[in-house]
Design a protein around this motif. Structure first.
Motif, PDB file in Angstrom:
ATOM      1  N   GLU A 177       0.845  -1.361   0.034  1.00 15.47           N
ATOM      2  CA  GLU A 177       0.098  -0.071  -0.108  1.00 15.47           C
ATOM      3  C   GLU A 177       0.930   1.084  -0.186  1.00 15.47           C
ATOM      4  OE1 GLU A 177      -4.257  -1.406   1.750  1.00 15.47           O
ATOM      5  OE2 GLU A 177      -2.979  -0.345   2.998  1.00 15.47           O
ATOM      6  N   ALA A 178       1.824   1.159   0.851  1.00 16.48           N
ATOM      7  CA  ALA A 178       2.816   2.423   0.872  1.00 16.48           C
ATOM      8  C   ALA A 178       3.521   2.536  -0.753  1.00 16.48           C
ATOM      9  CB  ALA A 178       3.883   1.971   1.874  1.00 16.48           C
ATOM     10  N   ASP A 179       3.716   1.565  -1.288  1.00 20.21           N
ATOM     11  CA  ASP A 179       4.397   1.675  -2.674  1.00 20.21           C
ATOM     12  C   ASP A 179       3.549   1.997  -3.835  1.00 20.21           C
ATOM     13  OD1 ASP A 179       7.077   0.953  -1.588  1.00 20.21           O
ATOM     14  OD2 ASP A 179       6.844  -1.257  -2.357  1.00 20.21           O
ATOM     15  N   ALA A 180       1.975   1.357  -3.357  1.00 18.50           N
ATOM     16  CA  ALA A 180       1.017   1.949  -4.427  1.00 18.50           C
ATOM     17  C   ALA A 180       0.765   3.501  -4.161  1.00 18.50           C
ATOM     18  CB  ALA A 180      -0.313   1.108  -4.096  1.00 18.50           C
ATOM     19  N   LEU A 181       0.893   4.073  -3.009  1.00 18.98           N
ATOM     20  CA  LEU A 181       0.699   5.404  -2.925  1.00 18.98           C
ATOM     21  C   LEU A 181       1.712   6.157  -3.753  1.00 18.98           C
ATOM     22  CD1 LEU A 181      -1.122   6.910  -1.044  1.00 18.98           C
ATOM     23  CD2 LEU A 181       0.713   7.338   0.567  1.00 18.98           C
ATOM     24  N   VAL A 182       3.103   5.732  -3.589  1.00 20.08           N
ATOM     25  CA  VAL A 182       4.167   6.374  -4.495  1.00 20.08           C
ATOM     26  C   VAL A 182       3.711   6.132  -5.993  1.00 20.08           C
ATOM     27  CG1 VAL A 182       6.620   6.600  -4.878  1.00 20.08           C
ATOM     28  CG2 VAL A 182       5.614   6.100  -2.742  1.00 20.08           C
ATOM     29  N   GLU A 183       3.567   4.942  -6.243  1.00 21.30           N
ATOM     30  CA  GLU A 183       3.226   4.753  -7.815  1.00 21.30           C
ATOM     31  C   GLU A 183       1.974   5.637  -8.369  1.00 21.30           C
ATOM     32  OE1 GLU A 183       5.683   3.297  -9.370  1.00 21.30           O
ATOM     33  OE2 GLU A 183       6.356   1.565  -8.584  1.00 21.30           O
ATOM     34  N   LYS A 231      12.457   2.538   4.884  1.00 20.35           N
ATOM     35  CA  LYS A 231      11.061   1.667   5.377  1.00 20.35           C
ATOM     36  C   LYS A 231       9.831   2.526   5.254  1.00 20.35           C
ATOM     37  CE  LYS A 231      14.239  -0.062   8.962  1.00 20.35           C
ATOM     38  NZ  LYS A 231      14.595  -0.420  10.229  1.00 20.35           N
ATOM     39  N   ARG A 232       9.476   2.858   4.104  1.00 25.18           N
ATOM     40  CA  ARG A 232       8.201   3.206   3.585  1.00 25.18           C
ATOM     41  C   ARG A 232       6.915   2.645   4.306  1.00 25.18           C
ATOM     42  NH1 ARG A 232      10.639   3.579  -1.228  1.00 25.18           N
ATOM     43  NH2 ARG A 232       9.484   1.388  -1.757  1.00 25.18           N
ATOM     44  N   SER A 233       6.897   1.299   4.370  1.00 26.91           N
ATOM     45  CA  SER A 233       5.960   0.569   5.061  1.00 26.91           C
ATOM     46  C   SER A 233       5.748   0.869   6.417  1.00 26.91           C
ATOM     47  CB  SER A 233       5.826  -0.818   4.725  1.00 26.91           C
ATOM     48  OG  SER A 233       7.106  -1.471   4.836  1.00 26.91           O
ATOM     49  N   GLU A 234       6.697   0.980   7.073  1.00 31.94           N
ATOM     50  CA  GLU A 234       6.685   1.241   8.710  1.00 31.94           C
ATOM     51  C   GLU A 234       6.329   2.718   8.746  1.00 31.94           C
ATOM     52  OE1 GLU A 234       9.138  -0.405   7.049  1.00 31.94           O
ATOM     53  OE2 GLU A 234       9.699  -2.248   8.292  1.00 31.94           O
ATOM     54  N   MET A 235       6.778   3.531   7.769  1.00 33.78           N
ATOM     55  CA  MET A 235       6.524   5.226   7.991  1.00 33.78           C
ATOM     56  C   MET A 235       5.088   5.145   7.627  1.00 33.78           C
ATOM     57  SD  MET A 235       8.110   8.057   5.535  1.00 33.78           S
ATOM     58  CE  MET A 235       8.403   9.721   6.391  1.00 33.78           C
ATOM     59  N   ALA A 236       4.556   4.379   6.641  1.00 31.32           N
ATOM     60  CA  ALA A 236       3.051   4.280   6.393  1.00 31.32           C
ATOM     61  C   ALA A 236       2.100   4.139   7.623  1.00 31.32           C
ATOM     62  CB  ALA A 236       2.599   3.783   5.097  1.00 31.32           C
ATOM     63  N   ILE A 237       2.375   3.066   8.204  1.00 32.14           N
ATOM     64  CA  ILE A 237       1.970   2.447   9.503  1.00 32.14           C
ATOM     65  C   ILE A 237       1.939   3.712  10.502  1.00 32.14           C
ATOM     66  CG2 ILE A 237       1.841   0.986  11.317  1.00 32.14           C
ATOM     67  CD1 ILE A 237       3.022  -0.889   9.348  1.00 32.14           C
ATOM     68  N   VAL A 238       3.036   4.426  10.836  1.00 28.06           N
ATOM     69  CA  VAL A 238       3.040   5.405  11.633  1.00 28.06           C
ATOM     70  C   VAL A 238       1.970   6.528  11.294  1.00 28.06           C
ATOM     71  CG1 VAL A 238       4.681   7.337  12.455  1.00 28.06           C
ATOM     72  CG2 VAL A 238       5.482   5.011  12.594  1.00 28.06           C
ATOM     73  N   ALA A 239       2.102   6.940  10.142  1.00 25.39           N
ATOM     74  CA  ALA A 239       1.367   7.726   9.661  1.00 25.39           C
ATOM     75  C   ALA A 239      -0.064   7.522   9.777  1.00 25.39           C
ATOM     76  CB  ALA A 239       1.421   8.458   8.018  1.00 25.39           C
ATOM     77  N   GLN A 240      -0.624   6.223   9.435  1.00 30.05           N
ATOM     78  CA  GLN A 240      -1.789   5.913   9.636  1.00 30.05           C
ATOM     79  C   GLN A 240      -2.194   5.969  11.057  1.00 30.05           C
ATOM     80  OE1 GLN A 240      -4.210   6.193   7.818  1.00 30.05           O
ATOM     81  NE2 GLN A 240      -4.073   4.423   6.386  1.00 30.05           N
ATOM     82  N   ASP A 241      -1.403   5.499  11.915  1.00 28.65           N
ATOM     83  CA  ASP A 241      -1.649   5.696  13.354  1.00 28.65           C
ATOM     84  C   ASP A 241      -1.951   7.283  13.885  1.00 28.65           C
ATOM     85  OD1 ASP A 241      -1.100   4.564  16.170  1.00 28.65           O
ATOM     86  OD2 ASP A 241       0.301   6.362  16.103  1.00 28.65           O
ATOM     87  N   MET A 242      -1.260   8.250  13.357  1.00 27.41           N
ATOM     88  CA  MET A 242      -1.323   9.415  13.600  1.00 27.41           C
ATOM     89  C   MET A 242      -2.848  10.065  13.478  1.00 27.41           C
ATOM     90  SD  MET A 242       2.287  11.218  12.467  1.00 27.41           S
ATOM     91  CE  MET A 242       1.880  13.048  13.027  1.00 27.41           C
ATOM     92  N   VAL A 243      -3.585   9.479  12.586  1.00 25.84           N
ATOM     93  CA  VAL A 243      -4.864   9.807  12.273  1.00 25.84           C
ATOM     94  C   VAL A 243      -5.878   8.995  12.792  1.00 25.84           C
ATOM     95  CG1 VAL A 243      -4.358  11.168   9.980  1.00 25.84           C
ATOM     96  CG2 VAL A 243      -4.861   9.000   9.939  1.00 25.84           C
ATOM     97  N   SER A 244      -5.401   7.940  13.437  1.00 23.11           N
ATOM     98  CA  SER A 244      -6.643   6.888  14.120  1.00 23.11           C
ATOM     99  C   SER A 244      -6.967   7.632  15.282  1.00 23.11           C
ATOM    100  CB  SER A 244      -5.652   5.810  14.536  1.00 23.11           C
ATOM    101  OG  SER A 244      -4.810   5.917  15.573  1.00 23.11           O
TER     102      SER A 244
END
Ligand SMILES: [Zn+2]
Length: 338
Positions: free
Chosen positions: A35-41, A93-106
């Motif tokens: 999902e993190a990669d799909a966001l970039v692509e 670590k884009r995927s880990e970063m994406a999880i951190v980002a998602q956590d911030m808006v949870s």
């Protein structure tokens, strides 16, 4: 040779409970990464322009690396991905970063330490990612507040987390004088009496909220008129009417700026005056704000402004509804910020 999904599902029947749990975890990790990669692509449709020479004739270049397609410029021959030139260019670590980002808006964001443990990344890395994302949403939804604008202060206990001032003082009392007060935890641990004039250790945050829900929250250096003045000047539209409790600073501001101020004597138990004048939306925001801050157990005072921006962003986003948002709004903003 590809493995069919049906084959994997059949194989799952032979797995133990522990093995299944492991599979769920690794599938989730793989999904987050995709999902993190799909966001970039998905940032640009089709072939991207060359970030080096801006030429638009790029060709796919080899297999994907780190999950992202590489491209080669037909003009300058340099290679790049769709992350090149964005804020995610050097994030491995884009995927880990994406999880951190998602956590911030949870609904309930986690403390850095908890997230770091879960993701197997350094606590400071999580913190730096957070700072970058908060940087990307600075000023989000911060149009001038208009119409009836409620004003009220909320307070956070001062924290010197991470300052190491007591440790330094213990090591070298000559060089490092005794800090102005014990650590908060020592009050409990050693049964110390709480300092008098507790207000000295409370960090005021001025919250302004208009009736459309636009909100500004600003840390005040102190409860002095000049700090109020600066914060109010920076946020109010020309014809905004200020609504506050009975505090004198607001009256003084109204006189100084020839601005209409409607006060409600909340100390006398009056909540609403003339049907419209109240500060209940600002107070409701305070309650959500305090709730939001609780897991962070008193962030360092120097970072209050960041948390304030984060809170305002989350609140505004929630009010607008998630419909217009991409799935991972903070990562998307970071990408857009370049
Ligand atoms: Zn080029």
């Amino acid at each position: 040779m590809t493995t069919g999904i049906a084959e994997i599902e059949r194989a799952m029947e032979r797995l133990s409970l522990d093995q299944l749990q492991r599979l769920v975890t690794s599938a989730q990790t793989a999904l987050d990464k995709r999902e993190a990669d799909a966001l970039v692509e998905g940032r640009v449709q089709g072939a991207p322009a060359c970030p080096h020479c801006l030429n638009e004739k790029a060709m796919r270049w080899g297999a994907t690396r780190g999950g992202l397609q590489r491209w080669r410029c037909g003009s300058c021959a340099k290679t790049f991905t769709k992350a090149t030139g964005t804020a995610l260019a050097h994030v491995r670590k884009r995927s880990e970063m994406a999880i951190v980002a998602q956590d911030m808006v949870s609904a309930k964001p986690s403390a850095c330490r908890a997230l770091a443990g879960r993701l197997g990344v350094d606590k400071m890395t999580v913190w730096r990612w957070r700072l970058r994302m908060l940087e990307a949403v600075r000023g989000y939804g911060h149009d001038a507040l208009a119409g009836l604008v409620e004003a009220d202060e909320t307070f956070f206990r001062e924290s010197r987390k991470g300052s190491r001032e007591w440790a330094r003082h213990a090591d070298d009392p000559q060089q490092y004088p005794e800090p102005p007060r014990p650590r908060w935890r020592d009050y409990e641990r050693h049964g110390l009496k709480l300092p008098r004039g507790l207000s000295r250790w409370q960090i005021p945050v001025l919250v302004l909220r208009d009736r459309h829900g636009a909100t500004a929250a600003e840390r005040l250096q102190a409860l002095r008129y000049r700090y109020f003045e600066t914060a109010l000047d920076g946020s109010l539209a020309g014809d905004a009417v200020l609504c506050s409790d009975g505090a004198a600073v607001y009256r003084r501001y109204g006189r100084a700026r020839s601005r209409r101020v409607e006060q409600v004597n909340t100390k006398a138990g009056i909540r609403v005056r003339d049907g419209v004048f109240h500060i209940q939306n600002a107070n409701a925001f305070h309650a959500r704000f305090q709730d939001f801050m609780r897991p962070f157990r008193g962030p360092a005072t120097k970072n209050i402004a960041l948390y304030t921006g984060w809170m305002v962003y989350r609140d505004a986003r929630q009010a607008r509804g998630p419909a217009e948002d991409p799935r991972n709004p903070l990562m998307a903003r970071l990408l857009a910020a370049g």
